[in-house]
Design a protein around this motif. Structure first.
Motif, short mmCIF file in Angstrom:
data_model
loop_
_atom_site.label_atom_id
_atom_site.label_comp_id
_atom_site.label_asym_id
_atom_site.label_seq_id
_atom_site.Cartn_x
_atom_site.Cartn_y
_atom_site.Cartn_z
N GLU A 1 0.83 -1.20 0.00
CA GLU A 1 0.00 0.00 0.00
C GLU A 1 0.86 1.26 0.00
N THR A 2 1.94 1.22 0.76
CA THR A 2 2.88 2.35 0.78
C THR A 2 3.57 2.51 -0.57
N GLN A 3 3.92 1.38 -1.19
CA GLN A 3 4.63 1.41 -2.46
C GLN A 3 3.79 2.02 -3.58
N LYS A 4 2.48 1.91 -3.49
CA LYS A 4 1.62 2.47 -4.52
C LYS A 4 1.80 3.98 -4.67
N GLU A 5 2.29 4.63 -3.64
CA GLU A 5 2.48 6.08 -3.67
C GLU A 5 3.94 6.48 -3.87
N VAL A 6 4.80 5.53 -4.26
CA VAL A 6 6.22 5.84 -4.34
C VAL A 6 6.50 6.92 -5.38
N MET A 7 5.78 6.93 -6.50
CA MET A 7 5.98 7.96 -7.52
C MET A 7 5.45 9.31 -7.05
N PHE A 8 4.33 9.29 -6.34
CA PHE A 8 3.82 10.54 -5.79
C PHE A 8 4.82 11.16 -4.83
N ARG A 9 5.41 10.34 -3.95
CA ARG A 9 6.36 10.87 -2.98
C ARG A 9 7.60 11.44 -3.65
N LYS A 10 8.03 10.81 -4.73
CA LYS A 10 9.19 11.34 -5.46
C LYS A 10 8.84 12.71 -6.07
N ALA A 11 7.66 12.81 -6.67
CA ALA A 11 7.24 14.08 -7.25
C ALA A 11 7.08 15.14 -6.16
N TRP A 12 6.55 14.74 -5.02
CA TRP A 12 6.36 15.66 -3.90
C TRP A 12 7.69 16.25 -3.44
N ARG A 13 8.70 15.40 -3.35
CA ARG A 13 10.01 15.90 -2.94
C ARG A 13 10.66 16.74 -4.04
N PHE A 14 10.54 16.30 -5.29
CA PHE A 14 11.17 17.02 -6.39
C PHE A 14 10.61 18.43 -6.53
N PHE A 15 9.30 18.57 -6.37
CA PHE A 15 8.66 19.87 -6.53
C PHE A 15 8.54 20.62 -5.20
N LYS A 16 9.42 20.29 -4.26
CA LYS A 16 9.55 21.03 -3.00
C LYS A 16 8.23 21.11 -2.23
N ASN A 17 7.53 19.99 -2.16
CA ASN A 17 6.32 19.87 -1.35
C ASN A 17 5.18 20.78 -1.80
N ASP A 18 5.16 21.11 -3.08
CA ASP A 18 4.08 21.98 -3.59
C ASP A 18 3.72 21.55 -5.02
N LEU A 19 2.60 20.88 -5.15
CA LEU A 19 2.14 20.41 -6.47
C LEU A 19 0.98 21.24 -6.99
N ARG A 20 0.62 22.29 -6.30
CA ARG A 20 -0.54 23.09 -6.71
C ARG A 20 -0.33 23.69 -8.10
N GLY A 21 -1.33 23.46 -8.93
CA GLY A 21 -1.30 24.05 -10.27
C GLY A 21 -0.46 23.31 -11.28
N LEU A 22 0.22 22.25 -10.87
CA LEU A 22 1.05 21.50 -11.81
C LEU A 22 0.18 20.54 -12.63
N LYS A 23 0.58 20.35 -13.88
CA LYS A 23 -0.11 19.39 -14.75
C LYS A 23 0.74 18.12 -14.82
N VAL A 24 0.18 17.02 -14.35
CA VAL A 24 0.89 15.75 -14.33
C VAL A 24 0.22 14.79 -15.31
N ALA A 25 0.98 14.33 -16.28
CA ALA A 25 0.48 13.32 -17.22
C ALA A 25 0.67 11.94 -16.61
N VAL A 26 -0.30 11.07 -16.80
CA VAL A 26 -0.23 9.69 -16.33
C VAL A 26 -0.43 8.77 -17.51
N TRP A 27 0.54 7.86 -17.71
CA TRP A 27 0.39 6.79 -18.69
C TRP A 27 0.16 5.50 -17.92
N GLY A 28 -1.01 4.92 -18.08
CA GLY A 28 -1.31 3.64 -17.45
C GLY A 28 -2.23 3.78 -16.25
#
Length: 436
Positions: free
Chosen positions: A289-316
């Motif tokens: 269950e934790t692993q399902k969010e591994v990509m979200f957590r990477k994006a969260w850290r990369f974008f300095k804990n602020d994803l507001r207004g970002l456009k994220v494409a998802v394939w799959g």
């Protein structure tokens, strides 16, 4: 042989179609939402590769038919197959009651469903009691033959099995079932005979072991990148060990599907009912269950804990390739987290758009597109969450031109880091690529 299959979802349809294809006269009885009339017309509840052609051909040949009449099914069958999802156990109980009350000849029931340990023995005792109350003398056998099919490869899994687990104590029934399965077992004898309870336990044990293997390799991958280690190199070393092998050894953003985790959870419940605390399996499920969010957590850290207004494409969106199912898929949990943090999600899946739309409903934050590159227009990042073949070799130049920021979060490790870097991308995988 005349076969009646109770259940017309994935397992039941594959079983019915495959047994008809080998010359049997099969009558399939829906016990869920499927309608016999629609099934006859080829309107199937699952989008499984090759299944519509298999069913249509056998209906046309006259070896396969569908009916809602349980009495007709009981009168038709020389053997009855229970091919239902685990959550339809109540329907299986009703089928067994109906057989006990109306069958008038020897009974062979083959249970393919993942029901609690001891179900086959209990079903057999129930039919025998009903026969005795009716003063009917007949042979009754209930065998356990758990299915090991996977969505996306279900027909091949049934028709070319690596093994057939058969739990039965009745020699006559064993001989009949082995003959029935002979067309799928003619290269080498793959039938493993055991007790009914051992067969039921085997199905749970297989899923528990595979789930543990996946969660372990994910944990190894999550930590490898912090030591500047490419998990793919480690995977090659692990898989080349003959004691381990390469199957189910691919790190990623977790496993999903309607039954895999549910079967493991059911085994946990079975252990706990006997007073045993299944700590390892609980940890496996929590890890996933934790692993399902591994990509979200990477994006969260990369974008300095602020994803507001970002456009994220998802394939799959589907939980695995070659299926339209989104039940418990990593995409669901990932997208929910992205939207909750203010991101706009534009998603594409070759088959699962409709299923995800039904799941998401009227909620905002997600746009579904019908072409994979449309999802990338002005995207701040791409997340790959299902390893569909069409995603493996995309047009990198076109992707770079379409995206606002060339950032890829690769949840299935399908890309080579150096190739993406050469094309100007930032690349974050699971145990591969950049560390964030």
């Amino acid at each position: 042989m005349r076969i009646t299959v109770f259940g017309c979802e994935l397992s039941g349809l594959v079983t019915a179609g495959s047994l008809a294809h080998t010359g049997n006269e099969v009558l399939a009885i829906p016990v869920g939402k499927a309608k016999a009339e629609e099934l006859k017309q080829g309107l199937l509840p699952r989008d499984e590769p090759g299944l519509d052609q298999l069913i249509a051909s056998q209906v046309k040949e006259g070896r396969l038919d569908f009916s809602h009449d349980w009495s007709e099914g009981i009168q038709h069958g020389e053997a009855y197959f229970l091919s239902m999802p685990s959550w339809r156990a109540d329907k299986a109980e009703l089928v067994i009651d109906a057989i006990g009350q109306s069958a008038s000849k020897d009974v062979l029931v083959v249970n393919q469903s993942t029901f609690p340990i001891g179900t086959a023995d209990r079903f057999e005792a129930s039919i025998k009691l009903a026969f005795a109350q009716r003063g009917l003398v007949a042979n009754v056998a209930v065998a356990s033959m758990p299915e090991f099919i996977s969505e996306g490869s279900a027909i091949s899994d049934f028709s070319k099995p690596s093994r057939v687990v058969l739990g039965c104590h009745n020699e006559g029934a064993i001989a009949l079932i082995k003959d029935l399965m002979r067309p799928f077992n003619h290269v080498t004898d793959q039938v493993k005979i055991m007790s009914t309870r051992a067969a039921e336990y085997t199905k749970y044990a297989v899923n528990a072991l595979l789930a543990t293997r996946i969660s372990l390799v994910n944990e190894l991958a999550n930590n490898a990148e912090h030591f500047n280690i490419d998990i793919e190199e480690v995977r090659q070393g692990l898989g080349s060990d003959s004691r381990i092998g390469f199957n189910y050894l691919f790190p990623g953003c977790g496993f999903g599907g309607p039954s895999f985790a549910a079967d493991v959870q059911a085994l946990v419940g079975t252990f706990e009912s006997k007073g045993y605390d299944a700590d390892l399996l609980k940890a496996v499920l929590q890890n996933n269950e934790t692993q399902k969010e591994v990509m979200f957590r990477k994006a969260w850290r990369f974008f300095k804990n602020d994803l507001r207004g970002l456009k994220v494409a998802v394939w799959g969106l589907s939980f695995k390739p070659n299926t339209a199912t989104v039940d418990n898929a990593p995409s669901v949990k990932t997208i929910e987290a992205l939207v909750a943090q203010g991101a706009e999600v534009v998603a594409y899946d070759p088959k699962a758009n409709s299923a995800f739309k039904d799941y998401w409903g009227d909620q905002s934050g997600v746009t579904l597109v019908t072409e994979m590159y449309d999802a990338l227009e002005q995207a701040d990042a791409l997340m790959v969450l299902t390893e569909w073949r069409r995603f493996w070799s995309p047009d990198y130049v076109r992707m770079f031109e379409l995206m606002k920021r060339p950032i890829i979060f690769d949840g299935r490790n399908i890309y080579e880091h150096e190739v993406l870097v050469d094309h100007g991308f930032r690349h974050f995988g699971v145990g591969r690529g950049e560390v964030v």
